[in-house]
Write an enzyme that holds these catalytic residues in place. Sequence first.
Site, PDB file in Angstrom:
ATOM      1  N   GLN A   6      42.217  54.764  35.374  1.00 28.29           N
ATOM      2  CA  GLN A   6      41.229  55.043  36.423  1.00 28.29           C
ATOM      3  C   GLN A   6      41.488  56.361  37.143  1.00 28.29           C
ATOM      4  OE1 GLN A   6      38.494  53.420  36.864  1.00 28.29           O
ATOM      5  NE2 GLN A   6      38.919  51.580  35.651  1.00 28.29           N
ATOM      6  N   CYS A   8      32.486  33.536  39.671  1.00 29.58           N
ATOM      7  CA  CYS A   8      31.324  33.242  38.842  1.00 29.58           C
ATOM      8  C   CYS A   8      30.945  34.436  37.987  1.00 29.58           C
ATOM      9  CB  CYS A   8      30.143  32.871  39.717  1.00 29.58           C
ATOM     10  SG  CYS A   8      30.423  31.368  40.635  1.00 29.58           S
TER      11      CYS A   8
END
Lengths: 400, 295
Positions: A182, A326
């Site tokens: 990154q 989720c």
Amino acid sequence: MSPAELHYLDNNATTRVAPEVVEAMLPFHTELYGNPSSIHRFGGQVHRHLERARESVARMLGAHPSEIVFTAGGSEGDNLAIRGALEAMDGRRRHLVTSRVEHPAVQVVFQHLAKQGYRVTEIGVDRDGALDMPQLEAALTPETALVSLMWANNETGVLFPVERVAALCKAKDIVFHTDAVQAAGKLPIDLSRAPIDLLTISGHKLHAPKGVGALYVRRGTRLTPQILGGHQEQGRRAGTENSASIVGLGVACELALAHMDEENVRVRRLRDRLEAGLLASCKGALVNGKVRLPNTLNVSFEFIEGESILIMLDDLGVAASSGSACASGSLEPSHVLRAMGVPFTAAHGSVRFSLSRYNTDADVDQVLAHMPGIVERLRAISPFVEELSPACQERSYSNS
Amino acid sequence: MWDYNDVVMDHFRNPRNVGVLEDPDGVGLVGSMACGDALKLMFKLDAAGRIQAVKFQTFGCASAIASSSALTEIIKGKTLEEAERVTNRDIAEYLGGLPEQKMHCSVMGRDALLVAIENYRKKQRGEEVDSEIKEASDITCVCFGVTRQEIVRAIQENNLTTVEQVTNYTKAGGGCGGCRDSIQFLLDDLHKAREKAAEARQKPTKPRRLTTIQKVQLIQETIEREIRPQLQKDGGDIELVDLDGRTVFVSMRGTCSQCKVADFTLKAVVQAKLREFVEPELIVVQAPLAEEEQA
């Protein structure tokens, strides 16, 4: 969805391939298909392009071209660095150090090594995501073989003081690896000054294609190849080179160097405007991570759930990601946010916006125009948190 | 990206019956912030005992919101007896199907409905209504607070056969994974129970009465077989110290002795297992430390 309607704010996941990169790669998919290892000139000319790409990657990192090993991406680089360096040792030192917030490409390798009998210390982080330096210093012993710490966190953008840690390791003769997937291309990196032994980069995080990356191996660092069966990459990584993508990576690194200032000024300003705007307009919003990359904003919206936010943003053409359980398909929220002690009430509602030099004010405007409405809508659906059973709330904090 | 169908997306984007009911006849809240989803269901009955009004509030992902919305549409106009027969499959089918890993969202809807109906009946009977908080001793999955009863129901209603399926339907086992063995035991037990059902019907067994020695032996066996392996996985251990009537004294060792949730483990794992395999009335407590151990 056509790119015109797309507000792509998920650049820590992957980036758009720069048009210049595509342009440079095309000939290697058409007429320049020779094998760089061939004796004939037709193949040999490809070899010269690979060496030029190697120089470009080395220049971006402040390294020598002979210290660059091309790989198939970040995960391969991390695996090769850690496993390859350990395999090259005599095996007397059996202690390893890493952090609790690493990318799975590092974290899972260490879990695997722990099963093989290595002792692994995972260094914690504070509420801002900063590395626990006293814990790290105490963890380095004559037993320690290798330390691996990421330069910048993919979820929060938080930076670790890897140059300082590298110096500490050097003094104790410990091999130091950093996953700079990154950080590379976003921050100036000068390996001629930092005593880092191994450093991983990935092409598709800096506007090169997917499936290509590089591992920097400091001269004198012993490394056992993990893919056998060929002399390529000075015997450190077998397999015919992915010439088109390697050429693309070279161009992407040149572009990254050229745009480094822009990344740190214009992109940072966009990110800061997004951050300030969201904090001002959305109640219960908090930023995860303090000392960060200029392009990353990880923000939690308390008492609502990340996947729902992402789908509503998606309807508006905004692409972002979430550390919510989720959204990831697992059942638990991000290990990074949990390591930072972000309460579950916020971890499930975290959204990561990550920018690149292709973003404009219009992208930020689109989020700022709609986010307060999304938060309000989902909060209206959400049961009042005070009414959740106290036992559950207590558990949610003590688990973290 | 999840592969949600248009019906799911419609119920997510335009959820039906969102909100709060004033003076509801029944209220049910399941899930928690920690678990990542929670659903509060409220209903009112008309004079004929049919569900006249129903509202919900949900914290969760798109499929959780859609499942809640579908549930309210399904039960509207039903009597409580009819509503009780609604299963998580009915919710999933109403939505035209859910991704397998999101089936737990439909189970949450069904659980909230049962809690709300129970809440109504308790009020009718004049009992105290705190049924929203689950009994710690019933919890099998600590990470997501899933009870044994909830797991059994999901297994039976959906004919689940693997631990992975149970995780998809209830979330149990999806966190630290510490309860996966317990889920496997449940699956095995239910399988055996089905096989033995006919046989059992033919010759009713009378409840056995254990002598103290038999009881101690059975406790030892249960610790050895059911409890110790679980604790040792986390670096802990347990020893039986004494038995006094219905009270079992144990000593927690290893990491368990410093564990913050040791009390919870004591009730949720040790006591639950001993009640299951030895005697339902047993109470498990920590034995007072011997002097040399306190030093």
